[in-house]
Design a protein around this motif. Structure first.
Motif, mmCIF file in Angstrom:
data_model
loop_
_atom_site.group_PDB
_atom_site.id
_atom_site.type_symbol
_atom_site.label_atom_id
_atom_site.label_comp_id
_atom_site.label_asym_id
_atom_site.label_seq_id
_atom_site.Cartn_x
_atom_site.Cartn_y
_atom_site.Cartn_z
ATOM 1 N N LEU A 105 0.844 -1.197 0.000
ATOM 2 C CA LEU A 105 0.000 0.000 0.000
ATOM 3 C C LEU A 105 0.875 1.241 0.000
ATOM 4 N N VAL A 106 0.525 2.182 -0.883
ATOM 5 C CA VAL A 106 1.172 3.499 -0.908
ATOM 6 C C VAL A 106 0.085 4.540 -0.667
ATOM 7 N N LEU A 107 0.200 5.290 0.411
ATOM 8 C CA LEU A 107 -0.764 6.349 0.739
ATOM 9 C C LEU A 107 -0.209 7.695 0.306
ATOM 10 N N VAL A 108 -1.011 8.465 -0.422
ATOM 11 C CA VAL A 108 -0.616 9.792 -0.893
ATOM 12 C C VAL A 108 -1.753 10.765 -0.620
ATOM 13 N N PRO A 109 -1.474 12.069 -0.531
ATOM 14 C CA PRO A 109 -2.521 13.021 -0.158
ATOM 15 C C PRO A 109 -3.450 13.452 -1.287
ATOM 16 N N THR A 110 -2.999 13.422 -2.541
ATOM 17 C CA THR A 110 -3.810 13.977 -3.629
ATOM 18 C C THR A 110 -3.953 12.988 -4.779
ATOM 19 N N ARG A 111 -4.988 13.216 -5.592
ATOM 20 C CA ARG A 111 -5.229 12.366 -6.757
ATOM 21 C C ARG A 111 -4.072 12.447 -7.747
ATOM 22 N N GLU A 112 -3.631 13.688 -8.006
ATOM 23 C CA GLU A 112 -2.564 13.862 -8.984
ATOM 24 C C GLU A 112 -1.310 13.106 -8.573
ATOM 25 N N LEU A 113 -0.980 13.155 -7.286
ATOM 26 C CA LEU A 113 0.209 12.445 -6.834
ATOM 27 C C LEU A 113 0.014 10.935 -6.943
#
Length: 578
Positions: A105-113
């Motif tokens: 799992l990779v958690l990121v803050p934004t859709r673009e990222l």
């Protein structure tokens, strides 16, 4: 004069004019790390043969299975620093992932990222037969459910959408072997830490965890203490700007010249420019003004549908749109080659936002320029932010057409030939005036025989909008026997409309029963008139008078277009009412 060479470490300096110290050769190559040959070959095809500093430090421990805390500036290669160890670990499996149970799992803050991470890892995952998929808001939920059922090796998700899958049981985290958090400080700034904690609590406690961030504030440190025990920390900088291929300028402009300066910057030739505004309306307003002067600009912000955002970003990447006007939501998720100029149209909220905006340029050793367009009353604020960010910015007074502006940004005079307005679907309620079942281009109900000016005009149209009966007035609205807006009796008020015994300051009938005002109100030429009820209520008796104007209208009344209503910090649009 000969200078002695010392082995004593030199403190990091923010002076962008300093001569960079020689970079030592990497301690290893990608092949020496034990990465699969297919991955090493894919890296070589993308001209990636030498690890970046953060990759050189973090990869050995990450591949060894240790918990890693990485701190490095945006654009330093963090995605591969956590992505390659994930792919190396998962390549050891000989079976497919179980349905609904991703293995990493990779958690990121934004859709673009999220899309950027998927795009970056996909070539190396495909080389090993591994599947990488995004799970973000604004995209079809059911399609993601089907992909999860087929089995996913690497799930790249935003906290909100992942929480939706967990609640509905379409994703289960008990098979997660490695979890990576990218841009953890932004997730804290956006208020995602409760969701992040809940997600991490659902992953196996003995799994490997990696956290990468540009800065480590108090909230991120609390996350590290709770979920990254016995971690190793690798840092390539002190949380401040240390990119020596980036030049910073504070461009001082007079209040009446900011529009022209910005348009000349947008009209420069060559390269890509990204401009940052604080609000969504600010982005749209700047974009409209640039396009009106012949500058191919598009806006990117959270108010756009995901498919729109994807198309806008794709046009920016392929060069069809050289100028992108964005809010800070795009500051962390955009990795586009060739962005050589970043413009702060509005000052950032804090020094971290300054750094992340600036990080869109000078990536991977490329050169870039960062400029802040600053009004006299903003100078102290911006200089304080640059100081906190560790940036030594050069303050320069510029004006439209000045040599200083041209030498720093490559500015030139725009053509002045308007471009077609940026296409975007509009909500029906945002159209000016009530338009019935067959809306026209001008506001107001227009009946079966619409005229060029808004409002129903009957068989004897006048120069002013609205049906005017046999006794036309200069003001809009029905003005026949029944006293409505425009009729002022023997004691006219300063603002139109019959006002009864308790006059109000604004137009429209304002008797005992207050009326609501919404975007479907017809307001005539001075913000007065009637509100239609439905497409079938075409008679004048079925219309009711409008109440006081909304808060986003000027006190003088009158309907204003979406473009005119926009206000944004700094940029020379209409003044915001307080």
């Amino acid at each position: 004069m000969t200078h002695a060479v010392s082995n004593t470490p030199v403190p990091t300096t923010s002076d962008t004019t300093a001569v960079p110290t020689p970079v030592a050769a990497p301690a290893f190559t990608f092949a020496e790390l034990g990465l699969p040959e297919a991955v090493v070959a894919a890296l070589a095809r993308n001209s990636i043969t030498v690890p970046s500093p953060i990759q050189e430090k973090a990869l050995p421990d990450a591949i060894a299975g240790k918990n890693v805390l990485g701190r490095a500036q945006t654009g330093s290669g963090k995605t591969l620093a956590f992505g390659l160890p994930i792919l190396q670990r998962l390549s050891l499996h000989t079976d497919r992932p179980a349905a609904k149970r991703p293995r990493s799992l990779v958690l990121v803050p934004t859709r673009e990222l999220a899309f950027q991470v998927v795009e970056s890892l996909a070539p190396y995952a495909n080389a090993q037969g591994l599947r990488v998929m995004p799970a973000v808001g604004g995209t079809p939920f059911n399609k993601q459910v089907e992909q999860l059922r087929r089995g996913v090796d690497v799930l790249v998700a935003t906290p909100g959408r992942l929480a939706d899958h967990l609640r509905q049981g379409t994703c289960i985290l008990d098979s997660i072997e490695i979890t990576a958090l990218d841009e953890a400080d932004q997730m804290a700034d956006m208020g995602f830490l409760p969701e992040v904690r809940a997600v991490l609590a659902d992953t196996p406690a003995d799994g490997q965890r990696m956290l990468f961030s540009a800065t480590l504030d108090r909230e991120v440190q609390s996350l590290v203490r709770q979920f990254l025990p016995d971690h190793v920390e690798h840092s390539t900088q002190d949380g401040k700007a240390s990119v020596r291929t980036m030049d910073h300028y504070v461009l001082m402009v007079d209040r009446g010249q900011k529009d022209l300066v910005l348009s000349e910057i947008g009209a420069r030739e060559g390269g890509r420019t990204i401009m940052f505004a604080r609000t969504k309306l600010g982005c749209d307003g700047i974009t409209d003004r640039l396009r009106a002067l012949g500058i191919a600009a598009e806006s990117l912000h959270g108010g756009k549908a995901q498919n729109q955002r994807t198309r806008v970003l794709e046009r920016f990447k392929n060069g069809r749109t050289p100028v992108l006007v964005a809010t800070d939501v795009a500051a962390r998720g955009i990795h586009v080659d060739g962005i050589d100029l970043v413009v702060h149209v509005d000052p950032p909220a804090d020094h971290k936002d300054y750094l992340h905006r600036a990080g869109r340029t000078a990536r991977a050793g490329e050169k870039g320029t960062v400029v802040a367009i600053v009004l006299p009353n903003q100078r102290r604020q911006v200089l304080r932010l640059t100081g906190m960010a560790g940036v030594k910015a050069t303050a320069v007074n510029v004006s439209p057409g000045s040599a200083e502006l041209n030498s720093i940004t490559g500015a030139k005079k725009p053509t002045g030939e308007p471009l077609r307005a940026e296409s975007a679907p509009r909500d029906r309620n945002s159209r000016p005036g009530y338009q019935g079942s067959n809306p026209r281009s001008s506001g107001g109900y227009q009946g079966s025989n619409p005229r060029s000016s808004g409002g129903y005009q009957g068989s004897n149209p006048r120069s002013g909008g609205g049906y005017q009966g046999s006794n036309s007035r200069s003001e809009g609205g029905y003005q026949g026997d029944r006293p409505r807006t425009g009729y002022q009796g023997s004691n006219p008020r300063s603002s139109g409309g019959y006002q009864g015994s308790n006059p109000r300051s604004e137009g429209g009938y304002q008797g005992d029963r207050p009326r609501r005002t919404d975007s479907s109100s017809y307001r005539g030429s001075e913000g007065r008139g009637y509100e239609g009820r439905s497409s079938d209520n075409r008679g004048s008796d079925n219309r009711r008078p409008a109440s006081a104007p909304r808060q986003d209208e000027h006190r003088s009344g009158g309907f204003r277009s979406r473009t005119d209503r926009r206000s944004y910090d700094g940029f020379e649009g209409p003044a915001r009412s307080h």
